[in-house]
Design an enzyme around this catalytic site. Structure first.
Site: not given
Length: 462
Positions: A158, A279, A285, A292
């Site tokens: 979970h 980024s 970043k 992704e």
């Protein structure tokens, strides 16, 4: 208006240019050209073998087809929209090369069984390549696992901290998923590898062909026993797309974990520059673009499976033009799966670095050892459900006090239950928690090392 096609003597005028473009598949089925040539060469041999054409004519056709293969490989043969599809393009060029004998190639054959043959030859080839990629992917997983048998990582259910596990054990779960993918594709291959050549348009042919001869030449295992089924069956394509979708599910699940692990909240892995981007406005970043993209591309393959099911659900026997829509989905799924397997293999091999100190700390900062406290009591005669409730209260009290289980004093343990002794600290230490789970298939170090040996054996079997 466009030029009349081979089939158009029945018609008084040519197709409207827009309809010709709408109808044509040459823009994408050119992918099948080498398979179309191979299938046509086998068909030409069979025509000569059975005496439907002469041996000399068979040789002329075979040689002419081989010339087209070479012309295409060298970029000299690039058929356009006027060819409608790859099959007409090859036949038209063949006739230009060898003359009227080229028009004999289509004897005892329809585009319906021809395209079915080409698609199976293509998919058979691609399945072999994908299975090899799966082996390479598994090999990289296994290499990382061998180095991290005793590296611990929080295990989750979970998405909540559950129990610590060996990092190798965690990664080997993906090895087993890929193993099922590899096996599943072998099963799909057996149903791809059936020859429809000779089924004709739908009813077979009046010519004395030898379907088993062409099947042998093309290395098919067997032939379709029913001509209607042979030209209209796309079960094999649906099965492949299903297998491809499951591969993508597995890659996407791993991608999601990598994305989480690379986040500042987890910090379990560092992304190397070779497999990450930055980024456009936030210089600090480092983005996990590879996982992704894999996660995003999964939907494409799912979509192609759904599209194929919708195409097939309402088709009466036998061939229908709807089936032209099968190819782009198959081609794109093949290319997507291959690209994602390659990218994820590179990411694992070169683009990730596990942060071992962070992982070691992570497994000590929660209550993931609570089950082991209950097991400790159960091993000393306390009924497990009673032990479970006792430990639940201990966890609740410890959280309120801002303590972890390892921080409780022995006196506090013994106040909870007299069965606790000094060895409770060893029993709940993360490394012991993992090592103790030595049941078959568990995360215990002995079991994990045995699993790695078994996995190496699986890989060596190819």
């Amino acid at each position: 208006m466009t030029e009349k096609q081979t089939w158009s003597q029945r018609f008084e005028s040519a197709l409207h240019p827009a309809i010709a473009r709408f109808n044509a598949s040459i823009g994408f089925d050119i992918e099948l050209i080498k398979y179309d040539i191979t299938g046509s060469q086998a068909h030409a041999k069979m025509l000569a073998h059975t005496g439907i054409i002469s041996y000399e004519e068979g040789e002329i056709l075979f040689t002419g087809l081989e010339q087209i293969r070479q012309e295409y490989d060298q970029g000299q043969f690039q058929p356009g929209i006027d060819s409608e599809d790859v099959h007409f393009a090859v036949e038209k060029r063949l006739t230009e090369i060898v003359g009227n004998v080229g028009k004999k190639l289509h004897t005892a054959r329809s585009r319906n069984d021809q395209v079915g043959t080409d698609t199976r030859l293509y998919l058979r080839d691609q399945i072999r390549k994908i299975r090899q990629q799966l082996r390479e992917f598994q090999g990289v997983i296994l290499d990382i696992a061998e180095k991290n048998v005793e590296t611990l990582i929080p295990g989750y259910t979970h998405l909540q901290r559950a129990q610590p596990v060996s990092l190798a054990h965690h990664l080997l779960a993906y090895f087993q998923m890929a193993q099922r993918d590899w096996e599943r594709l072998a099963d799909v291959y057996s149903r791809v590898n059936i020859s429809p050549l000779g089924c004709g348009a739908l009813a077979g042919t009046t010519f004395p062909i030898d379907r088993h001869y062409t099947a042998k030449l093309l290395h098919f295992d067997r032939v379709y026993a029913n001509s209607l089924d042979g030209v209209s069956d796309r079960d094999f394509a649906i099965e492949f797309l299903c297998a491809a979708s499951i591969i993508m599910v597995h890659l996407s699940r791993l991608s999601e974990e990598v994305i989480l692990w690379a986040s500042e909240e987890f910090r379990f892995v560092t992304l190397k520059d070779s497999c990450a981007t930055g980024s456009s406005i936030m210089p600090q970043k480092k983005n996990p673009d590879v996982p992704e993209l894999v996660r995003g591309k999964t939907g494409r393959v799912f979509g192609h499976l759904q599209a194929m099911l919708v195409i097939m659900k309402g088709l009466p026997l036998a061939y229908n033009k709807d089936l032209q829509e099968d190819k782009e989905g198959i081609f794109d799924s093949v290319n997507t799966v291959k690209a994602c397997l390659e990218a994820m293999t590179i990411l694992l091999q070169e683009g990730l670095e596990f942060r071992h100190q962070r992982l070691a700390t992570a497994v000590t900062e929660d209550f993931a050892n609570a089950t082991d406290v209950a097991d400790y009591l159960a091993a000393r005669g306390v009924p497990f459900r009673e032990a479970y409730n006792i430990v639940g209260k201990v966890v609740k009290t410890s959280i309120a006090a801002g303590k972890l289980l390892k921080d409780l004093h022995l006196e506090e343990w013994q106040e909870i239950h007299p069965a606790f002794a000094a060895d409770i600290y060893e029993a709940i230490a993360p490394r012991q928690v993992v090592a103790a789970r030595n049941s078959y298939g568990g995360t215990g170090f002995v079991q994990v090392r045995e699993a790695i040996i078994n996995a190496r054996t699986q890989l060596s079997g190819k």
